[in-house]
Scaffold this motif. Sequence first.
Motif, PDB file in Angstrom:
ATOM      1  N   GLY A 249       0.798  -1.211   0.000  1.00  0.00           N
ATOM      2  CA  GLY A 249       0.000   0.000   0.000  1.00  0.00           C
ATOM      3  C   GLY A 249       0.829   1.259   0.000  1.00  0.00           C
ATOM      4  N   GLN A 250       2.085   1.153  -0.460  1.00  0.00           N
ATOM      5  CA  GLN A 250       3.021   2.278  -0.356  1.00  0.00           C
ATOM      6  C   GLN A 250       2.679   3.446  -1.285  1.00  0.00           C
TER       7      GLN A 250
ATOM      8  N   TRP B 146       2.539   6.044   5.603  1.00  0.00           N
ATOM      9  CA  TRP B 146       1.842   4.905   5.021  1.00  0.00           C
ATOM     10  C   TRP B 146       2.847   3.993   4.339  1.00  0.00           C
ATOM     11  N   GLY B 147       2.393   2.762   4.040  1.00  0.00           N
ATOM     12  CA  GLY B 147       3.259   1.765   3.419  1.00  0.00           C
ATOM     13  C   GLY B 147       3.551   0.616   4.355  1.00  0.00           C
ATOM     14  N   PHE B 148       4.732   0.060   4.240  1.00  0.00           N
ATOM     15  CA  PHE B 148       5.138  -1.102   5.037  1.00  0.00           C
ATOM     16  C   PHE B 148       5.328  -0.695   6.491  1.00  0.00           C
ATOM     17  N   GLY B 149       4.718  -1.445   7.404  1.00  0.00           N
ATOM     18  CA  GLY B 149       4.740  -1.066   8.815  1.00  0.00           C
ATOM     19  C   GLY B 149       5.715  -1.830   9.677  1.00  0.00           C
ATOM     20  N   GLY B 150       6.540  -2.680   9.103  1.00  0.00           N
ATOM     21  CA  GLY B 150       7.481  -3.481   9.884  1.00  0.00           C
ATOM     22  C   GLY B 150       8.423  -2.647  10.730  1.00  0.00           C
ATOM     23  N   TYR B 151       8.754  -3.135  11.910  1.00  0.00           N
ATOM     24  CA  TYR B 151       9.671  -2.497  12.868  1.00  0.00           C
ATOM     25  C   TYR B 151       9.131  -1.177  13.416  1.00  0.00           C
TER      26      TYR B 151
END
Length: 520
Positions: free
Chosen positions: A189-190, A249-254
Amino acid sequence: MSAAETGKKEVVEKGGELLFCGATCWDIIGRKKGSQDGNLVSPTRLRPLVGVDIRFVASGCVSCHCVALDVQGRCYTWGRNEKGQLGHGDTIQRDRPTIVSELSKYKIISAGSGRSHTVVVTEEGQSLAFGWNKHGQLGSGSVKNEIESSPVRCLVTNAKKTACGADFTVWLSSVEGASILTAGLPQYGQLGHGTDNEYNTKDSSVRLAYEAQPRPRAIASLAGETIVKVACGSNHTVAVDSNGYVYTWGFGGYGRLGHREQKDEWVPRRVEVFSKHNVLPPDAVISAGSVNSACTAGGGQLYMWGKLKNAGDDWMYPKPLMDLSGWNLRCMDSGSMHHFVGADNSCISWGHAQYGELGYGPSGQKSSALPKKVDILEGMHVIGVACGMGHSMVIVDRTNVGDRLEQGVQSQRPKLQLLSLQEKLPPKLLKIPRKGRRSPKILQNQKKKSVIMKVRIAKKSSMAVLSKVSGVEKLLIKVGENQHRKGKLGILLQLRQQILLEQMLAREEGLGSRNLHISK
């Protein structure tokens, strides 16, 4: 990557001297473990840009190439070029900053750098891009040509700034209701459009892919806001609107999105910490690394969140970095796992480094968990910074920059002197060994195929190693006393080898890729 923002205040025509530190073996950065030969561990001037007023630099946390813009609007690129991301019409690597000739008719005011693509913005509001276009990250409206090695027109009007993720691009525009547009790979969703466009490519098995978005599209959820700053990590974006609110927004890792959870966000979500009485001021600085984000809030306090160290807990929400409290931060950028900051009359860096990208010098530490001054740049006014994968660039005010750098280099590195063939070598070492007897004068490393030649540091000895790395000859200097092993270790300096060494020194000096002073 470098933050981009709208407004004429950011178009500062005053330029400075570009300094570079980090890896120069562009074809193997991030592909082979360990440090590689030829790293520049101290900030170094690049000979093609000496005397050129550079006003803007760009790279990316996953970029192995660099972009520099001078005050006249000329665009220089160098580094890895396997996908044509340098814009010279070919895929040949450039080790020297080279003007993109097809952009010479434009005045370039902004640039962004992705994994294998580059996007620029002209003074007239046009945008052009070159490099890899598999996912439509060039914004040209088509993915027919996977590689565009020459600049192509992006379908964006009234563009002001641009920033690039690994395989996507963000533009800021002055068009009302469409101040931010995105194109490229929609994974995680980036792109901020509420979907990742995932689909299965096979009916008989599960093989997921993501539909490319080659046409730049305005983010609908931000249509009512005016976005003035944006920065992109490899798979996430940080943006600031005219009211000082922060969106990610986008990748939520870490925890890199700062929402106290690791969920991916398909549409821009406001970061709660920066609201009410803690909104960002107009002169705020924002930055996004591969797995972290940062910005300055009220009072200039720097906040960071995400994965900041290889070991330890991740910061799931923005926290103040107290080590930099009280500093006046003017610019910041983040690489893969390292950071550069220009503050007051100092340059500060920290993070995990492998190639000398922190600029601490040969006698300095390799990495630093805490912010630390770059001593050789102390007292210099930093105009701009940019961080890439394994390298960093700094623009400094050119007032006495040459003298200061020379003094810094001399204080960090001793002066080396090469021994000539006739210079005080014991006669025994110049004799041809008897047939059948192994010569102690030639030592060949079977693994690296290196020729070791004797040199002298002041009154002490050291080693100079001439080795071949990926077919390119480079000079490595290992400082330290040479263990002679009771005089049994001799080195035969053949004339052919010495001529080769001298030619290589001249070539390296011509490239301007070393700040080590060597005299014969």
